[in-house]
Design an enzyme around this catalytic site. Structure first.
Site, PDB file in Angstrom:
ATOM      1  N   ASP A 280       0.813  -1.226   0.000  1.00  0.00           N
ATOM      2  CA  ASP A 280       0.000   0.000   0.000  1.00  0.00           C
ATOM      3  C   ASP A 280       0.838   1.266   0.000  1.00  0.00           C
ATOM      4  O   ASP A 280       0.463   2.278   0.577  1.00  0.00           O
ATOM      5  CB  ASP A 280      -0.975   0.001   1.192  1.00  0.00           C
ATOM      6  CG  ASP A 280      -1.784  -1.277   1.227  1.00  0.00           C
ATOM      7  OD1 ASP A 280      -2.344  -1.622   0.185  1.00  0.00           O
ATOM      8  OD2 ASP A 280      -1.816  -1.942   2.274  1.00  0.00           O
ATOM      9  N   GLU A 281       1.967   1.208  -0.683  1.00  0.00           N
ATOM     10  CA  GLU A 281       2.820   2.389  -0.774  1.00  0.00           C
ATOM     11  C   GLU A 281       2.345   3.355  -1.850  1.00  0.00           C
ATOM     12  O   GLU A 281       2.895   4.448  -2.001  1.00  0.00           O
ATOM     13  CB  GLU A 281       4.279   1.986  -1.094  1.00  0.00           C
ATOM     14  CG  GLU A 281       4.939   1.112  -0.044  1.00  0.00           C
ATOM     15  CD  GLU A 281       4.728  -0.372  -0.303  1.00  0.00           C
ATOM     16  OE1 GLU A 281       3.962  -0.701  -1.234  1.00  0.00           O
ATOM     17  OE2 GLU A 281       5.318  -1.192   0.420  1.00  0.00           O
TER      18      GLU A 281
ATOM     19  N   ASN B  37      -4.787 -10.858  -3.211  1.00  0.00           N
ATOM     20  CA  ASN B  37      -4.682 -10.250  -1.886  1.00  0.00           C
ATOM     21  C   ASN B  37      -4.238  -8.793  -2.013  1.00  0.00           C
ATOM     22  O   ASN B  37      -4.361  -8.014  -1.084  1.00  0.00           O
ATOM     23  CB  ASN B  37      -3.709 -11.034  -0.986  1.00  0.00           C
ATOM     24  CG  ASN B  37      -2.393 -11.333  -1.661  1.00  0.00           C
ATOM     25  OD1 ASN B  37      -2.226 -11.136  -2.865  1.00  0.00           O
ATOM     26  ND2 ASN B  37      -1.432 -11.820  -0.896  1.00  0.00           N
TER      27      ASN B  37
ATOM     28  N   HIS C 119      -4.661  -2.379  -5.474  1.00  0.00           N
ATOM     29  CA  HIS C 119      -3.980  -1.205  -6.013  1.00  0.00           C
ATOM     30  C   HIS C 119      -5.019  -0.168  -6.399  1.00  0.00           C
ATOM     31  O   HIS C 119      -5.997  -0.487  -7.057  1.00  0.00           O
ATOM     32  CB  HIS C 119      -3.151  -1.582  -7.250  1.00  0.00           C
ATOM     33  CG  HIS C 119      -1.952  -2.414  -6.917  1.00  0.00           C
ATOM     34  ND1 HIS C 119      -1.143  -2.980  -7.863  1.00  0.00           N
ATOM     35  CD2 HIS C 119      -1.421  -2.757  -5.725  1.00  0.00           C
ATOM     36  CE1 HIS C 119      -0.170  -3.644  -7.268  1.00  0.00           C
ATOM     37  NE2 HIS C 119      -0.321  -3.535  -5.972  1.00  0.00           N
TER      38      HIS C 119
ATOM     39  N   THR D  74      -5.551 -11.481   4.383  1.00  0.00           N
ATOM     40  CA  THR D  74      -6.614 -10.749   3.678  1.00  0.00           C
ATOM     41  C   THR D  74      -7.833 -11.636   3.435  1.00  0.00           C
ATOM     42  O   THR D  74      -8.859 -11.149   2.978  1.00  0.00           O
ATOM     43  CB  THR D  74      -6.112 -10.239   2.319  1.00  0.00           C
ATOM     44  OG1 THR D  74      -5.669 -11.365   1.546  1.00  0.00           O
ATOM     45  CG2 THR D  74      -4.958  -9.261   2.485  1.00  0.00           C
TER      46      THR D  74
ATOM     47  N   ARG E 105       1.794 -29.623  -4.913  1.00  0.00           N
ATOM     48  CA  ARG E 105       1.589 -30.121  -6.283  1.00  0.00           C
ATOM     49  C   ARG E 105       0.228 -30.795  -6.482  1.00  0.00           C
ATOM     50  O   ARG E 105       0.103 -31.786  -7.201  1.00  0.00           O
ATOM     51  CB  ARG E 105       2.756 -31.025  -6.711  1.00  0.00           C
ATOM     52  CG  ARG E 105       3.963 -30.158  -7.027  1.00  0.00           C
ATOM     53  CD  ARG E 105       5.266 -30.783  -6.698  1.00  0.00           C
ATOM     54  NE  ARG E 105       5.473 -30.810  -5.262  1.00  0.00           N
ATOM     55  CZ  ARG E 105       6.551 -31.325  -4.690  1.00  0.00           C
ATOM     56  NH1 ARG E 105       7.481 -31.855  -5.431  1.00  0.00           N
ATOM     57  NH2 ARG E 105       6.678 -31.300  -3.392  1.00  0.00           N
TER      58      ARG E 105
ATOM     59  N   VAL F 148      -8.647  -3.756  -0.145  1.00  0.00           N
ATOM     60  CA  VAL F 148      -9.280  -5.070  -0.275  1.00  0.00           C
ATOM     61  C   VAL F 148     -10.144  -5.370   0.950  1.00  0.00           C
ATOM     62  O   VAL F 148     -11.278  -5.820   0.831  1.00  0.00           O
ATOM     63  CB  VAL F 148      -8.215  -6.185  -0.445  1.00  0.00           C
ATOM     64  CG1 VAL F 148      -8.855  -7.568  -0.432  1.00  0.00           C
ATOM     65  CG2 VAL F 148      -7.447  -5.977  -1.738  1.00  0.00           C
TER      66      VAL F 148
ATOM     67  N   ARG G 138     -10.054  -2.701   6.271  1.00  0.00           N
ATOM     68  CA  ARG G 138      -9.545  -2.580   7.645  1.00  0.00           C
ATOM     69  C   ARG G 138      -8.754  -1.279   7.799  1.00  0.00           C
ATOM     70  O   ARG G 138      -8.087  -0.843   6.858  1.00  0.00           O
ATOM     71  CB  ARG G 138      -8.573  -3.738   7.946  1.00  0.00           C
ATOM     72  CG  ARG G 138      -9.225  -5.081   8.016  1.00  0.00           C
ATOM     73  CD  ARG G 138      -8.205  -6.157   8.380  1.00  0.00           C
ATOM     74  NE  ARG G 138      -7.313  -6.478   7.278  1.00  0.00           N
ATOM     75  CZ  ARG G 138      -6.378  -7.424   7.345  1.00  0.00           C
ATOM     76  NH1 ARG G 138      -6.197  -8.103   8.447  1.00  0.00           N
ATOM     77  NH2 ARG G 138      -5.602  -7.685   6.305  1.00  0.00           N
TER      78      ARG G 138
ATOM     79  N   ARG H  72      -5.677   0.886   8.452  1.00  0.00           N
ATOM     80  CA  ARG H  72      -4.254   0.564   8.356  1.00  0.00           C
ATOM     81  C   ARG H  72      -3.522   1.143   9.550  1.00  0.00           C
ATOM     82  O   ARG H  72      -3.804   2.264   9.968  1.00  0.00           O
ATOM     83  CB  ARG H  72      -3.676   1.161   7.070  1.00  0.00           C
ATOM     84  CG  ARG H  72      -4.183   0.468   5.822  1.00  0.00           C
ATOM     85  CD  ARG H  72      -3.604   1.103   4.565  1.00  0.00           C
ATOM     86  NE  ARG H  72      -4.154   0.478   3.369  1.00  0.00           N
ATOM     87  CZ  ARG H  72      -4.280   1.072   2.193  1.00  0.00           C
ATOM     88  NH1 ARG H  72      -3.888   2.332   2.049  1.00  0.00           N
ATOM     89  NH2 ARG H  72      -4.769   0.438   1.170  1.00  0.00           N
TER      90      ARG H  72
END
Ligand code: IMP
Ligand code: MG
Length: 337
Positions: free
Chosen positions: A13-14, A40, A43, A124, A138, A250, A253, A255
Site C-alpha cells: 500500500d505504498e 490479496n 492497487h 486478507t 503439487r 481489499v 480494515r 491501516r
C-alpha cells in the site's frame, strides 16, 4: 528499450498503483505484466475523476496501447479476474499465463476459517496462502485446467522476451511490500511468497539480466495492515491528529500508520537492488505540497525529507507523488538519471 520493475519498499500500500499508472502513461510500454502474489493485493488508481480498486489486473491498464499480462507466479481467482476484465473492458488485450495457480472457493474458506491465518497472521482472506500451499504440494489447479479461462491463456515469458528482443519497453508490476516478503519480511507475519524484485522477474519469466530499472516505492508515512512488528508505528489517535488515517483497498480494515523508517528503507532498497525510488505521500510531510507538480514549488521541509530518503535508500528519488490523483506527480527521471 527499457524493462522496469516496480515493487513496494515497506509493508504494501505504498501507492504502487498510482506510480505504475504514471509510468504506463509516460513510457508507453508495449507490455505491462503483473507479478506478485495474487488478489490479496489492492492497487488504487485515480484517473480522469474515476477511482479504480484493482486486485488482479495490471494498474497500468489505463494506457490503452499496452498488452496486459499476468505472470505464471501470480495466483488467479477466476471470479475476480473475469469480473475486473469485464468491468474494465479489457477482454481484447489481456492474457494470463497457462501456468498461473488457481484460487478455488475452498482456499478462501480455509484462509478465513483457519484461526492461525485469519486471527494470528491477519491475512486478507482472499485464499492466496492456502492456494500457494496447494501449489507447493503439487495438487493445485493451474489456469490451463479451467475452461472459462481458455480464451485468455498465453505464454507470458515468450511474449515478454519477444517484445524485449524487438526493443520495446516493458513495465512489470510487483505487489505487496518488502516487509511482508516470505523470505525477508517479519516472518511469520508475512504473505505467502517473496515480494522482492527478483521474485517479480521470475513471476513473469524474465531473467535478471533483462531488468534495467528497479523502482522501489516508499510512502512518507509507512502503513501496515494485519498483525506483526512495525517498529515506527504511531497510535491511531496520533494518525488521526496528523490527518493520515487510512483504510485497506481489499479488506476495508484500518491501516496501522508509522513514521519514516530509514533503516528499513535502506535494507529494502538493497535487497531489491533499487535503481530509483518513487516517493508517495509527500503532501503528508507538508500539506502545503498537496497536488504540487513542480519540484521547484515543493517546500524546503519536503525537499529536505526527499534528500533524507535518498541518503537512506542510496538511490535517487525520481518520482514524487503529492496527492492521490495521477496529475499530482513530479517526474524527475530526465534530470536525475
Ligand atoms: P495474505 O497475503 O492474505 O496471506 O496476508 C498475509 C499478510 O500480508 C497480512 O498481514 C496481510 O494484511 C498482508 N498483505 C497481503 N497483501 C497485502 C497488500 O496488498 N497490501 C498490504 N498488506 C497485504
Ligand atoms: Mg494495497
Amino acid at each position: 528499450m527499457t524493462t522496469y520493475i516496480v515493487v513496494g519498499g515497506f509493508f504494501g500500500d505504498e501507492g504502487k498503483g498510482k506510480i505504475l499508472a504514471h509510468l504506463a502513461l509516460s513510457d508507453s510500454p508495449e507490455i505491462i505484466a503483473r507479478g506478485g502474489v495474487g488478489p490479496n493485493a489492492g492497487h488504487t488508481v485515480e484517473y480522469r475523476g474515476k477511482r479504480y480498486g484493482l486486485r488482479t489486473v495490471p494498474s497500468g491498464f489505463i494506457y490503452e496501447g499496452a498488452r496486459l499480462l499476468i505472470g505464471a507466479g501470480v495466483l488467479v481467482d477466476p471470479v475476480v479476474f473475469r469480473h475486473e476484465v469485464e468491468e474494465l473492458n479489457l477482454k481484447d488485450r489481456i492474457g494470463l499465463d497457462k501456468r498461473c495457480g488457481i484460487i478455488e472457493p475452498k482456499h478462501i474458506e480455509m484462509d478465513r476459517k483457519n484461526k492461525h491465518l485469519s486471527d494470528e497472521i491477519g491475512t486478507t482472506g482472499t485464499g492466496t496462502g492456502p492456494a500457494n500451499a496447494d501449489r507447493v504440494m503439487r495438487v493445485g489447479k493451474l489456469a490451463r485446467d479451467i475452461p472459462e479461462l481458455e480464451e485468455y491463456l498465453t505464454d507470458v515469458p515468450l511474449e515478454i522476451n519477444s517484445a524485449l528482443e524487438r526493443g520495446e519497453n516493458v513495465l512489470i508490476e510487483g505487489t505487496q511490500g518488502f516487509g511482508i516478503s516470505l523470505y525477508y519480511g517479519t516472518y511469520p507475519y508475512v504473505t505467502s511468497k517473496d515480494t522482492t524484485a527478483s521474485q517479480v522477474a521470475s513471476d513473469v519469466g524474465i531473467g535478471p539480466t533483462k531488468v534495467d530499472e528497479v523502482v522501489v516505492v516508499f510512502k512518507s508515512y509507512p502503513t501496515r495492515v494485519g498483525e506483526g512488528p512495525f517498529s515506527t508505528e504511531i497510535s491511531q489517535e496520533e494518525a488521526e491528529k496528523l490527518g493520515i488515517q487510512e483504510f485497506g483497498t481489499v479488506t476495508g480494515r484500518p491501516r496501522r500508520v508509522g513514521l519514516w523508517d530509514g533503516e528499513m528503507a535502506r535494507y529494502s532498497a538493497m535487497v531489491n537492488g533499487a535503481t530509483q525510488v518513487a516517493l508517495t505521500g509527500v503532501d503528508r510531510i507538508d500539506p502545503e505540497c498537496r497536488d504540487v507538480r513542480d519540484y521547484g514549488k515543493l517546500t524546503p521541509k519536503a525537499k529536505k525529507f526527499i534528500e533524507k530518503v535518498e541518503e537512506d535508500a542510496k538511490a535517487p528519488v525520481t518520482i514524487i507523488s503529492t496527492g492521490p490523483s495521477l496529475e499530482s506527480t513530479i517526474d524527475l527521471r530526465d534530470e536525475k538519471l
